[in-house]
Design an enzyme around this catalytic site. Structure first.
Site, short mmCIF file in Angstrom:
data_model
loop_
_atom_site.label_atom_id
_atom_site.label_comp_id
_atom_site.label_asym_id
_atom_site.label_seq_id
_atom_site.Cartn_x
_atom_site.Cartn_y
_atom_site.Cartn_z
N GLY A 15 0.84 -1.20 0.00
CA GLY A 15 0.00 0.00 0.00
C GLY A 15 0.87 1.24 0.00
O GLY A 15 2.10 1.16 -0.03
N MET A 17 2.41 5.01 1.33
CA MET A 17 2.95 5.52 2.59
C MET A 17 1.79 5.98 3.48
O MET A 17 0.77 6.45 2.97
CB MET A 17 3.90 6.70 2.33
CG MET A 17 5.17 6.29 1.62
SD MET A 17 6.14 7.69 1.06
CE MET A 17 6.95 8.14 2.58
N SER A 19 -0.24 4.17 5.03
CA SER A 19 -1.41 3.28 5.03
C SER A 19 -1.39 2.32 6.21
O SER A 19 -2.34 1.55 6.40
CB SER A 19 -1.47 2.51 3.70
OG SER A 19 -0.34 1.68 3.53
N LYS A 21 1.31 0.07 6.98
CA LYS A 21 2.03 -1.19 6.72
C LYS A 21 2.93 -1.56 7.90
O LYS A 21 2.95 -2.70 8.33
CB LYS A 21 2.88 -1.06 5.43
CG LYS A 21 2.07 -0.76 4.19
CD LYS A 21 2.94 -0.74 2.96
CE LYS A 21 3.96 0.40 2.95
NZ LYS A 21 3.36 1.74 2.97
N SER A 22 3.69 -0.57 8.39
CA SER A 22 4.58 -0.87 9.52
C SER A 22 3.79 -1.24 10.76
O SER A 22 4.15 -2.18 11.48
CB SER A 22 5.49 0.33 9.81
OG SER A 22 6.32 0.58 8.70
N GLU A 90 9.92 -2.25 4.44
CA GLU A 90 10.46 -1.45 3.33
C GLU A 90 11.05 -2.35 2.24
O GLU A 90 12.10 -2.07 1.67
CB GLU A 90 11.50 -0.44 3.84
CG GLU A 90 11.00 0.49 4.94
CD GLU A 90 9.94 1.48 4.46
OE1 GLU A 90 9.77 1.65 3.23
OE2 GLU A 90 9.27 2.08 5.32
N GLN A 92 10.29 -2.74 -0.73
CA GLN A 92 10.38 -2.17 -2.09
C GLN A 92 11.79 -1.70 -2.42
O GLN A 92 12.16 -1.60 -3.59
CB GLN A 92 9.38 -1.01 -2.27
CG GLN A 92 9.76 0.32 -1.63
CD GLN A 92 9.39 0.39 -0.15
OE1 GLN A 92 8.93 -0.58 0.43
NE2 GLN A 92 9.58 1.55 0.47
N CYS A 149 -8.85 15.10 -0.54
CA CYS A 149 -10.31 14.95 -0.60
C CYS A 149 -10.89 14.01 0.45
O CYS A 149 -12.11 13.90 0.57
CB CYS A 149 -10.72 14.50 -2.00
SG CYS A 149 -10.31 12.77 -2.34
#
Ligand code: ADP
Ligand code: ZN
Length: 202
Positions: A15, A17, A19, A21-22, A90, A92, A149
């Protein structure tokens, strides 16, 4: 959800940053510790922002710290023979060899949990993440909140001096002069180079 007695297994948390994940990786590590599993946590040395989060401790007092690494070989070298759960944050930023490492670890009976951004600032697949998503038994894609938004955010908006970064900006920036916002597809902006824009309008 990792089933009891599942043996080797790969799960990916992906997902944008912010979101979570960590947070989710740490939650799973903490639960594995409660289940008295032997856990090792690694993270790319390219990301040093949230180091404080990585002192994960269980109720019975065992603690785990993330070891900074920049290659799958370093993970393989640091791995202890009796480790049952390997968590990598991390992902990626890892070279493509991380896919083979994760596969080998799972084949050897370990539970492998990887967290990483599945798309780069352009909204395109990031590093080894597509392959990791494909070989995983379980994939969870998390969303942040679009700062423009308020809808679910699925894109990383890179800003350089407050302005959206162009498409030909490097995928990984060294030096940290950029900043990021979570945005939805509609609010995400990646200007192309001028000549690309001309080509597109011809
Ligand atoms: P990731 O690892 O995906 O970058 P983290 O687990 O480090 O995410 O951080 C998630 C936390 O970031 C959320 O719990 C929330 O407190 C915070 N946060 C900051 N900005 C946002 C946003 N735009 N949307 C959602 N959460 C945000
Ligand atoms: Zn939006």
């Amino acid at each position: 959800m990792y089933p009891a007695g599942a043996g080797g297994w790969i799960e990916v948390i992906c997902g944008v940053m912010f979101s979570g994940k960590s947070e989710e990786l740490i939650r799973r590590v903490r639960r594995a510790l409660i289940a008295r599993k032997r856990v090792q946590v690694f993270k790319s040395h390219l990301d040093e922002r949230y180091t404080g989060l990585y002192h994960v401790s269980s109720h019975d007092g065992r603690t785990v710290e993330a070891v900074p690494v920049d290659s799958p070989e370093q993970i393989a070298r640091a791995l202890l023979p009796d480790t049952q759960v390997v968590a990598i944050d991390e992902a990626q930023f890892m070279p493509s060899g991380i896919v083979r490492l994760a596969t080998d670890l799972a084949a050897g009976g370990r539970r492998v949990i990887l967290a990483g951004a599945d798309t780069d600032f352009r909204g395109e697949p990031f590093g080894p993440m597509p392959q990791l998503l494909a070989v995983a038994e379980q994939v969870d894609k998390l969303h942040a909140i679009c700062v423009k938004c308020g809808n679910p955010a699925s894109r990383n908006q890179r800003l350089i001096e407050g302005v959206p970064a162009r498409w030909d900006s490097p995928t990984i920036m060294v030096g940290g002069q950029e900043s990021y916002e979570a945005r939805c597809r509609a609010c995400h902006t990646v200007p192309r180079r001028d000549e690309d824009q001309v080509e597109l309008t011809v």
